[in-house]
Design a protein around this motif. Sequence first.
Motif, PDB file in Angstrom:
ATOM      1  N   UNK A 219     -24.355 103.869 -35.400  1.00  0.00           N
ATOM      2  CA  UNK A 219     -24.656 102.809 -36.356  1.00  0.00           C
ATOM      3  C   UNK A 219     -24.911 101.508 -35.626  1.00  0.00           C
ATOM      4  N   UNK A 220     -25.916 100.769 -36.083  1.00  0.00           N
ATOM      5  CA  UNK A 220     -26.213  99.468 -35.500  1.00  0.00           C
ATOM      6  C   UNK A 220     -26.457  98.447 -36.609  1.00  0.00           C
ATOM      7  N   UNK A 221     -26.159  97.211 -36.298  1.00  0.00           N
ATOM      8  CA  UNK A 221     -26.395  96.090 -37.207  1.00  0.00           C
ATOM      9  C   UNK A 221     -26.962  94.934 -36.403  1.00  0.00           C
ATOM     10  N   UNK A 222     -28.089  94.401 -36.854  1.00  0.00           N
ATOM     11  CA  UNK A 222     -28.718  93.229 -36.231  1.00  0.00           C
ATOM     12  C   UNK A 222     -28.901  92.153 -37.282  1.00  0.00           C
TER      13      UNK A 222
ATOM     14  N   UNK B 127     -27.732  79.811 -31.173  1.00  0.00           N
ATOM     15  CA  UNK B 127     -27.144  80.985 -30.515  1.00  0.00           C
ATOM     16  C   UNK B 127     -26.189  81.738 -31.442  1.00  0.00           C
ATOM     17  N   UNK B 128     -26.723  82.322 -32.520  1.00  0.00           N
ATOM     18  CA  UNK B 128     -25.861  83.020 -33.472  1.00  0.00           C
ATOM     19  C   UNK B 128     -26.466  84.346 -33.941  1.00  0.00           C
ATOM     20  N   UNK B 129     -27.430  84.866 -33.176  1.00  0.00           N
ATOM     21  CA  UNK B 129     -27.948  86.193 -33.483  1.00  0.00           C
ATOM     22  C   UNK B 129     -26.899  87.251 -33.185  1.00  0.00           C
ATOM     23  N   UNK B 130     -26.798  88.269 -34.055  1.00  0.00           N
ATOM     24  CA  UNK B 130     -25.721  89.254 -33.949  1.00  0.00           C
ATOM     25  C   UNK B 130     -26.265  90.650 -33.695  1.00  0.00           C
ATOM     26  N   UNK B 131     -25.549  91.401 -32.853  1.00  0.00           N
ATOM     27  CA  UNK B 131     -25.751  92.844 -32.709  1.00  0.00           C
ATOM     28  C   UNK B 131     -24.383  93.499 -32.694  1.00  0.00           C
ATOM     29  N   UNK B 132     -24.221  94.537 -33.514  1.00  0.00           N
ATOM     30  CA  UNK B 132     -22.987  95.311 -33.550  1.00  0.00           C
ATOM     31  C   UNK B 132     -23.351  96.787 -33.511  1.00  0.00           C
ATOM     32  N   UNK B 133     -22.443  97.564 -32.970  1.00  0.00           N
ATOM     33  CA  UNK B 133     -22.697  98.994 -32.838  1.00  0.00           C
ATOM     34  C   UNK B 133     -21.399  99.757 -33.032  1.00  0.00           C
TER      35      UNK B 133
ATOM     36  N   UNK C  99     -19.795 103.817 -32.746  1.00  0.00           N
ATOM     37  CA  UNK C  99     -19.970 105.186 -32.262  1.00  0.00           C
ATOM     38  C   UNK C  99     -18.895 106.051 -32.899  1.00  0.00           C
ATOM     39  N   UNK C 100     -19.325 107.039 -33.681  1.00  0.00           N
ATOM     40  CA  UNK C 100     -18.385 107.892 -34.415  1.00  0.00           C
ATOM     41  C   UNK C 100     -17.390 107.068 -35.228  1.00  0.00           C
ATOM     42  N   UNK C 101     -17.901 106.013 -35.863  1.00  0.00           N
ATOM     43  CA  UNK C 101     -17.086 105.201 -36.749  1.00  0.00           C
ATOM     44  C   UNK C 101     -16.268 104.130 -36.070  1.00  0.00           C
ATOM     45  N   UNK C 102     -16.253 104.092 -34.739  1.00  0.00           N
ATOM     46  CA  UNK C 102     -15.456 103.122 -33.995  1.00  0.00           C
ATOM     47  C   UNK C 102     -16.338 101.973 -33.505  1.00  0.00           C
ATOM     48  N   UNK C 103     -15.990 100.716 -33.783  1.00  0.00           N
ATOM     49  CA  UNK C 103     -16.766  99.589 -33.249  1.00  0.00           C
ATOM     50  C   UNK C 103     -16.675  99.570 -31.723  1.00  0.00           C
ATOM     51  N   UNK C 104     -17.811  99.581 -31.037  1.00  0.00           N
ATOM     52  CA  UNK C 104     -17.805  99.609 -29.574  1.00  0.00           C
ATOM     53  C   UNK C 104     -18.573  98.450 -28.954  1.00  0.00           C
ATOM     54  N   UNK C 105     -19.371  97.734 -29.752  1.00  0.00           N
ATOM     55  CA  UNK C 105     -20.148  96.625 -29.193  1.00  0.00           C
ATOM     56  C   UNK C 105     -20.291  95.557 -30.258  1.00  0.00           C
ATOM     57  N   UNK C 106     -20.041  94.305 -29.852  1.00  0.00           N
ATOM     58  CA  UNK C 106     -20.179  93.166 -30.758  1.00  0.00           C
ATOM     59  C   UNK C 106     -20.578  91.948 -29.951  1.00  0.00           C
ATOM     60  N   UNK C 107     -21.704  91.372 -30.322  1.00  0.00           N
ATOM     61  CA  UNK C 107     -22.152  90.149 -29.648  1.00  0.00           C
ATOM     62  C   UNK C 107     -22.796  89.244 -30.685  1.00  0.00           C
ATOM     63  N   UNK C 108     -22.453  87.959 -30.646  1.00  0.00           N
ATOM     64  CA  UNK C 108     -22.866  87.051 -31.716  1.00  0.00           C
ATOM     65  C   UNK C 108     -23.511  85.770 -31.181  1.00  0.00           C
ATOM     66  N   UNK C 109     -24.127  85.831 -29.986  1.00  0.00           N
ATOM     67  CA  UNK C 109     -24.682  84.616 -29.386  1.00  0.00           C
ATOM     68  C   UNK C 109     -26.155  84.751 -29.003  1.00  0.00           C
ATOM     69  N   UNK C 110     -26.858  85.711 -29.562  1.00  0.00           N
ATOM     70  CA  UNK C 110     -28.255  85.909 -29.179  1.00  0.00           C
ATOM     71  C   UNK C 110     -29.159  84.819 -29.737  1.00  0.00           C
ATOM     72  N   UNK C 111     -30.168  84.453 -28.933  1.00  0.00           N
ATOM     73  CA  UNK C 111     -31.273  83.601 -29.386  1.00  0.00           C
ATOM     74  C   UNK C 111     -32.558  84.412 -29.181  1.00  0.00           C
ATOM     75  N   UNK C 112     -33.199  84.768 -30.282  1.00  0.00           N
ATOM     76  CA  UNK C 112     -34.419  85.559 -30.225  1.00  0.00           C
ATOM     77  C   UNK C 112     -35.644  84.796 -30.725  1.00  0.00           C
ATOM     78  N   UNK C 113     -35.435  83.924 -31.710  1.00  0.00           N
ATOM     79  CA  UNK C 113     -36.595  83.364 -32.392  1.00  0.00           C
ATOM     80  C   UNK C 113     -36.430  81.876 -32.696  1.00  0.00           C
ATOM     81  N   UNK C 114     -37.551  81.172 -32.636  1.00  0.00           N
ATOM     82  CA  UNK C 114     -37.600  79.759 -33.024  1.00  0.00           C
ATOM     83  C   UNK C 114     -38.355  79.570 -34.335  1.00  0.00           C
ATOM     84  N   UNK C 115     -38.733  80.671 -34.967  1.00  0.00           N
ATOM     85  CA  UNK C 115     -39.477  80.602 -36.220  1.00  0.00           C
ATOM     86  C   UNK C 115     -38.966  81.646 -37.192  1.00  0.00           C
ATOM     87  N   UNK C 116     -38.904  81.287 -38.444  1.00  0.00           N
ATOM     88  CA  UNK C 116     -38.439  82.228 -39.466  1.00  0.00           C
ATOM     89  C   UNK C 116     -39.422  83.380 -39.667  1.00  0.00           C
TER      90      UNK C 116
END
Length: 410
Positions: A209-212, A224-230, A232-249
């Motif tokens: 499972x992934x969430x962006x 710097x508040x872009x999020x990615x979470x992942x 694996x088999x129901x267990x949270x294994x990755x969380x990051x909340x500081x991504x910058x991807x875009x300057x435009x909506x």
Amino acid sequence: MVDRRSYLKLTGGALTAGIAGGVITLVAWNEGGGGGAATFEEREIEYDAHDDPSDVYRVWTGYPERFAFEDGAAYTGATALRCDIPAGDSDGSNAMVWFPDDGYDQPRALYQRAMISLSDDWTMEETDVCRFWCAGLNTEAGIQGSGSRGRPHGDDGWSSMFAVTDREIDDEATYNLAAYSYHMDQEGISGEFEVVGAPVPTGKWFRFETLVRMNTVSDGTANPDGEVRCWLNGTPVYERTDFRWTTTEDQAIEYGGPLVRYGGNETAPADLAIYYDDHELCGNGAIEDRLESDPYVEDSSRMDDYDGRITVATGDAETSYRIYVDGYVVHSEWSNVDGHTTTPNETVEIALADTTKGYATADAVAAPESADGYLYDGSVVAVDADPELAELWVDGQELDPAAVPSRPGE
């Protein structure tokens, strides 16, 4: 390890198990980026209802013919999606949901769930990497989201992908999960590579499972508040909340789903394959509801979507038990032929197959004179209880609890 309740007071990301029969389901929701006229809420992809991967995905780049539907290899139903990676090659292909293709705006948040399996003979050389999943990607705005072209500038592409790797792991039966992201703050010309440290098994289905969530924009500046979470088999294994991807909506999530490429410069040491099933997606308006749902509770109306059912009944004492299933198990409710009524309750804990023993389990501490019910795919291999269960029913047949193995392999 990220605690499952550490953000938004949610109970963990998973869609309810199983897929309603039929073709893709589309429902509108109310937030998105550029690229279309309509808005997107959710989609459930049923491979059994289609003849070719191009019926449900945009199959593009690399070698599209390496994606095919395969009967008899599915996690549920009859058909799985397979991607081949021939020995000596590095390219796979992409088979992703392309939101503008259906006239949809690009969502600014995307949750995905799928069952995935590396082939039984999966093998990698030391330090090799194989990407297998796209949590989010944009190429419409530009080419900076892949290909070692340097940092994205905020208006020319971005990506969030996941891979398996032989780095930082010694177990020959598993490989490490890794995150691979092209973002505005990456240090090199290639995307930022992070070994997650979560073992991925070979030859076994795992729930992925992934969430962006796209970063916000203030006066043309990327926050710097872009999020990615992942998970694996129901267990949270990755969380990051500081991504910058875009300057435009207008630049948001254009693609999501299966993306396969072995290596950068490495090539596959043998003929390999990756299998996908039960791919589900949802966007902003539906994500919170989906995350809040219990991933291991199923409505009894979906009983026919599973291979079978289990009912356990206790005697006059509190009973601790564990059910082992070679496959998948969820909690449900019904009344059985012996007059027992089962209701999902908080004493039950479901765990998907772990990477060492390979069994899904249902654990509970059940009250005296009570009953619990389960739906499962695969086979019931053992039931351990203390004290012994008063009754055990599998697929409508009563079994002698004393005659059922208490451990797998007994």
